[in-house]
Design a protein around this motif. Sequence first.
Motif, PDB file in Angstrom:
ATOM      1  N   GLU A  60      -5.002   5.032  12.224  1.00 33.48           N
ATOM      2  CA  GLU A  60      -4.156   4.747  13.377  1.00 33.48           C
ATOM      3  C   GLU A  60      -3.268   3.565  13.021  1.00 33.48           C
ATOM      4  OE1 GLU A  60      -7.125   1.808  15.939  1.00 33.48           O
ATOM      5  OE2 GLU A  60      -6.702   3.845  16.645  1.00 33.48           O
ATOM      6  N   PRO A  61      -2.191   3.342  13.789  1.00 30.00           N
ATOM      7  CA  PRO A  61      -1.287   2.222  13.479  1.00 30.00           C
ATOM      8  C   PRO A  61      -2.036   0.900  13.373  1.00 30.00           C
ATOM      9  CG  PRO A  61      -0.269   3.656  15.089  1.00 30.00           C
ATOM     10  CD  PRO A  61      -1.668   4.173  14.900  1.00 30.00           C
ATOM     11  N   GLY A  62      -1.730   0.161  12.322  1.00 29.77           N
ATOM     12  CA  GLY A  62      -2.394  -1.110  12.054  1.00 29.77           C
ATOM     13  C   GLY A  62      -3.448  -1.024  10.971  1.00 29.77           C
ATOM     14  N   ASP A  63      -3.896   0.200  10.614  1.00 26.88           N
ATOM     15  CA  ASP A  63      -4.904   0.359   9.562  1.00 26.88           C
ATOM     16  C   ASP A  63      -4.276   0.179   8.178  1.00 26.88           C
ATOM     17  OD1 ASP A  63      -6.716   0.841  11.524  1.00 26.88           O
ATOM     18  OD2 ASP A  63      -6.954   2.987  11.114  1.00 26.88           O
ATOM     19  N   THR A  64      -5.146  -0.174   7.221  1.00 29.15           N
ATOM     20  CA  THR A  64      -4.741  -0.286   5.818  1.00 29.15           C
ATOM     21  C   THR A  64      -5.555   0.708   4.994  1.00 29.15           C
ATOM     22  OG1 THR A  64      -4.166  -2.625   6.040  1.00 29.15           O
ATOM     23  CG2 THR A  64      -4.554  -1.804   3.816  1.00 29.15           C
ATOM     24  N   LEU A  65      -4.877   1.539   4.223  1.00 35.09           N
ATOM     25  CA  LEU A  65      -5.522   2.548   3.378  1.00 35.09           C
ATOM     26  C   LEU A  65      -5.472   2.094   1.928  1.00 35.09           C
ATOM     27  CD1 LEU A  65      -3.891   5.762   4.925  1.00 35.09           C
ATOM     28  CD2 LEU A  65      -5.905   4.499   5.715  1.00 35.09           C
TER      29      LEU A  65
END
Length: 312
Positions: A60-65
Motif C-alpha cells: 500500500e502507499p508508503g510501503d518500501t519493497l
Amino acid sequence: MKHKFFKKIVTGLAVFLLTISLFVAAPAQAACAAPVLMVRYQITNLNRDGGAWKTSTVAEPGDTLQFTIEMHNTTVGENAIQPSVRAAISPGAFTNGNSMVVFWASNAAQVNSTVQIQNTQAATVDFISGSARLTWPSHGFNDTPIDDSVGGGGFGLPGGVMEGCNQFIAQITFRARVSGNATTPPAVAVPNTPTTQQAQAAPSQSSTNNNTNNNTNNNTNTNTNNNNINIGGTTTAQVPVQTTPTVVFSRPVTKQPDTGVDALGMASMFGAGPVGFALSRYGKGKLSGKKEETIEEMASNIARSRQLKTSN
C-alpha cells in the motif's frame, strides 16, 4: 609389389589417424559448449513481510519493497562473457502488477524471472535511487553500492566474466517505494433541523439577554438591551434598544433657612443685592412685625435712597 604394399600401409595409417582424431575432437567440442545461465528473483515488503523473501507481496502507499536477484552460471569450466542484468517494474499506477528481471551474456541465452505486486489501491512502485547493492564474494564485492543502471538500461557485472560453478554466484539487491494518494471521501455536514417544539424552545434556551444599567451622579439612567436569538443555526444581528433617560429632580425644600424672612420671598422682592443688605442690617434674628421698621417701610427707604443718589 613392394610399391603396392607400401601404398596399403600408408592408406591404413591415414584411416587410423582419422579415426583417432574423431574420438579426440568430440570431447573438445563438448567442452566449448555455451554456458547455461540461471536467475532467481524474489521480493519482500519491509513493512509487512517481516523479512521473508517471496515471489509475490501485497503493498500500500508508503510501503518500501526490497528485491533480490541471484545470478548463476551453471556450466562448470565455461565462462559467461559480459554478463548483464536489468530489472523493470510495471509503469504507472496499478493494483495488480509485477517486476521482471532479465539476465544474459554475450555467449549465453537470456533468462528471466518475475515477482508479483498487488497494491491495496492504485499506486506507483518506483526504483529508489542509490539503493542497489552487489554481493559477489569470489570477486571481492560484499553489499557494495552500485549505480542505478540495474533499474534502467542494464548493469554489467564487473570484470566482464562469470565463471561456471556455485561458488561464483552473484547477488544484487535494490529497493522501491510505493506511492499513491488516499481516496477517503470527505465527510458531508448534515444541517441540524430543529423540530417544532425545539424551535419554540430555542429562543428561551439560546437567547442571550444582556442588560446594562448605568446610573451616574447626574441622575441620568440609561438602560441598554442586546438580544441575540439563535434558532436553527441562524443568529440575528444585535439590535441595541435604548430607553428614554429619566431625570430625577432634587427634593423640594421643606424648611426655610433660619434667616428670618422667607429667603425665596426676599429674593423675589429685593434681588440678590438687597437680600445681602437686609441680612447685614437685621442680622440672623427672625423678622417680625415687632421691629421698628416693617418690610414695606424698609423697601420704601431703599427706593428713596436710590432716587436721591440718582438725582445727585
